[in-house]
Design an enzyme around this catalytic site. Structure first.
Site, PDB file in Angstrom:
ATOM      1  N   CYS A   4      -2.947  -4.801   1.359  1.00 57.35           N
ATOM      2  CA  CYS A   4      -1.490  -4.683   1.345  1.00 57.35           C
ATOM      3  C   CYS A   4      -0.833  -5.988   1.771  1.00 57.35           C
ATOM      4  CB  CYS A   4      -1.051  -3.540   2.253  1.00 57.35           C
ATOM      5  SG  CYS A   4       0.725  -3.343   2.402  1.00 57.35           S
ATOM      6  N   CYS A  41       2.817   1.906   3.268  1.00 56.46           N
ATOM      7  CA  CYS A  41       3.955   1.004   3.475  1.00 56.46           C
ATOM      8  C   CYS A  41       5.122   1.389   2.571  1.00 56.46           C
ATOM      9  CB  CYS A  41       3.538  -0.445   3.229  1.00 56.46           C
ATOM     10  SG  CYS A  41       2.713  -1.218   4.655  1.00 56.46           S
ATOM     11  N   CYS A  98       0.843  -1.188   0.000  1.00 61.13           N
ATOM     12  CA  CYS A  98       0.000   0.000   0.000  1.00 61.13           C
ATOM     13  C   CYS A  98       0.884   1.246   0.000  1.00 61.13           C
ATOM     14  CB  CYS A  98      -0.931   0.012   1.206  1.00 61.13           C
ATOM     15  SG  CYS A  98      -0.097   0.239   2.793  1.00 61.13           S
ATOM     16  N   ASP A 124      -7.629 -14.584  63.788  1.00 63.61           N
ATOM     17  CA  ASP A 124      -8.504 -15.748  63.697  1.00 63.61           C
ATOM     18  C   ASP A 124      -9.958 -15.310  63.612  1.00 63.61           C
ATOM     19  OD1 ASP A 124      -6.507 -17.571  63.696  1.00 63.61           O
ATOM     20  OD2 ASP A 124      -6.766 -18.248  65.759  1.00 63.61           O
ATOM     21  N   CYS A 172       1.282  -4.820   5.520  1.00 63.73           N
ATOM     22  CA  CYS A 172       0.537  -4.432   6.735  1.00 63.73           C
ATOM     23  C   CYS A 172      -0.810  -5.130   6.844  1.00 63.73           C
ATOM     24  CB  CYS A 172       0.360  -2.920   6.782  1.00 63.73           C
ATOM     25  SG  CYS A 172      -0.818  -2.266   5.556  1.00 63.73           S
TER      26      CYS A 172
END
Length: 551
Positions: free
Chosen positions: A104, A24, A21, A335, A107
């Site tokens: 893409c 990228c 893409c 206790d 990615c």
């Protein structure tokens, strides 16, 4: 225009032809200008194509100035196509002119449709969770196969002789944040998305089942990098994959994985989660009931008592902070049949993922009052929001602390006031306490030395008296009184030369490292005499505290 250089041109052509893409492509060109990623992908793609064409036209114009013959249209076309390294790459670049709807290959759609306004609105759905926050941190979790696909594209560029430093490539996570931060801030009405520290975090986790198998070949080639762990569902963690990619030779990688990566048919699936850091609340509690354990008491899956100190305190606090859960801790324990008097025992709660986190002092006082009105078995004071460090200080030096107790003692032989007066003069008595029988099934067998710093008595009748003690923390008071069949030496039976037992016990808690503000002394409530002797009970009845508490 995009901040690109002449040397980026062949890289752009190779990556577009591989199915990357536009964003990228910018990452691989090491573009670190955030504004470049915030442009629409279609606009970025057009600018990339203009950059390529303008570069080609400039080159052609420079050549034509030195040529004697005028150029023709056919020569210009041939120059453009030849400059793109193959017909396939040229076709891919031309095809991208009208926008590329393909996912893409690197990615997996994260920097395409998954980081636009629609995704920002999904992230901002945190408003529906009614969280209180002034800032937020946006965290991103990516599928590990993205590392494999990015490595493949890097080799695809590298094997053509193009120079590209892998460490300079902008990470998908960084690019995603650059794009989304401004959108999220806008959708949230100006709430800042910070990059460092914020108590509120919105995480976006991406998954892509279609390509999960991309990493599997690495397990065979680099088995040392993939070792099963208890907390991880898969051995193919991002860290393990990165480590394997650093070790595997290029030739071996290309033998097992396509270069460039195959075209995916679908984008990643995002999942948005919100998390507020823990809020810590501390205070002090008094316990006035002799049939109330500190924490829920469950034996073999069966609940033994209907409530506990922890639950009575936690329920209103959990509701007020709208938290998903809590962790309760205290400075020591008592206790089930022991009352906690004096200033109260310090306690703290870690509230997990609270939706409401801001409380004024007045609101904390109101919350404290709500707890106190809910039950007459306990009372809380000094309720306040504290830091994590304050919680840790509460536990510091527990064994070195001094504890105060009041015990109602029974004697087998009749006694006079004078018979017990010598006890008041005993100071710093050292005890050797073998692990009590009542807790032996869950505590290691050992002899522990403990000190009784001082004692005082108050005569009641011929078989009963009150014994006040100041002791080292961790002293088993019940065992000191009745001797535990000789497992605590010396003991009160030996001192008085008669069998003795404990009917009631109160612990009076003083100050500690936490919650020292506005301390007021609680009204002492005198013990009653409605309990049975402890030593004569069955093991299950003696062992009333689920934590193995002292005294």
């Amino acid at each position: 225009m995009l901040p690109l250089k002449e040397k980026d041109k062949p890289i752009i052509q190779k990556l577009l032809s591989a199915g990357c893409c536009a964003r990228c492509v910018l990452r691989f060109c090491c573009v670190s200008v955030q504004a470049a990623y915030r442009k629409q992908p279609e606009e970025t793609l057009k600018e990339l194509q203009i950059f390529i064409n303008d570069t080609e036209n400039d080159k052609y114009a420079a050549e034509s100035e030195t040529s004697e013959d005028p150029p023709n249209k056919r020569a210009k076309l041939e120059t453009s196509i030849t400059d793109v390294q193959s017909e396939e790459e040229a076709a891919a670049v031309v095809k991208s002119k009208d926008g590329d709807s393909r996912v893409c290959v690197v990615c997996l759609g994260i920097l395409q449709g998954l980081c636009g306004t629609t995704q920002a609105i999904k992230v901002c759905a945190v408003k529906a969770g009614n969280y209180e926050f002034d800032t937020l941190v946006l965290s991103v979790s990516l599928p590990a196969q993205l590392c494999v696909r990015e490595h493949s594209c890097w080799l695809y560029v590298k094997k053509e002789g193009l120079v590209l430093d892998k460490d300079d490539v902008i990470q998908v996570k960084e690019a995603f944040k650059w794009i989304m931060q401004g959108m999220v801030t806008k959708e949230l009405g100006g709430i800042a998305v910070v990059t460092k520290v914020s108590p509120f975090e919105v995480s976006v986790e991406f998954t892509h089942p279609e390509t999960d198998a991309d990493c599997h070949f690495l397990a065979a080639t680099c088995p040392d990098c993939f070792k099963p762990t208890k907390n991880k569902q898969s051995v193919f963690t991002r860290m393990a994959v990165v480590k394997a990619l650093e070790k595997i030779p290029d030739a071996k990688f290309l033998k097992h994985y396509p270069c460039p990566p195959t075209q995916p048919t679908s984008s990643c699936s995002p999942q948005v989660q919100c998390l507020h850091v823990s809020v810590f609340v501390a205070g002090r509690y008094n316990k006035f009931c002799r049939s109330l354990p500190q924490t829920p008491w469950v034996i073999d899956g069966e609940r033994r008592m209907e409530s506990s100190v922890e639950e009575l305190i936690a329920a209103p606090i959990l509701s007020a902070f709208r938290a998903d859960g809590f962790n309760f801790s205290s400075s020591g324990r008592e206790d089930v049949d022991v009352r906690t008097l004096g200033n109260g025992r310090p306690f703290a709660m870690e509230l997990l993922n609270p939706h409401k986190s801001r409380f004024s002092k007045e609101q904390m006082k109101q919350l404290q009052e709500t707890i106190n009105q809910s039950s007459d078995k306990i009372k809380v004071r000094d309720l306040q929001i504290v830091t994590r460090e304050a919680m840790s200080r509460m536990k510091e030096g527990e064994e070195e602390k001094t504890k105060s107790y009041t015990a109602l003692v029974w004697t087998q032989k009749p006694i006079q006031r004078e018979d017990i007066s010598f006890i008041d003069d005993i100071k710093d008595l050292t005890l050797d306490q073998k692990t009590p029988l009542r807790v032996l099934h869950r505590r290691a067998l050992a002899v522990r030395q403990r000190a009784i710093h001082s004692m005082s008595t108050r005569f009641l009748d011929s078989h009963h008296f009150y014994l006040r003690l100041k002791t080292q923390a961790g002293t088993y008071i019940k065992e000191f009184v009745h001797g535990d069949f000789g497992r605590t030496i010396p003991n009160l039976c030996q001192l008085l030369k008669t069998d003795t037992d404990i009917l009631e016990l109160d612990v009076e808690v003083g100050e500690s490292h936490i919650c020292k503000t506005n301390i007021q002394k609680s009204k002492h409530i005198p013990p009653t005499s409605d309990s049975l002797p402890h030593r004569g009970r069955s093991g299950a009845e003696q062992d009333q505290c689920p934590q193995g508490c002292r005294p």
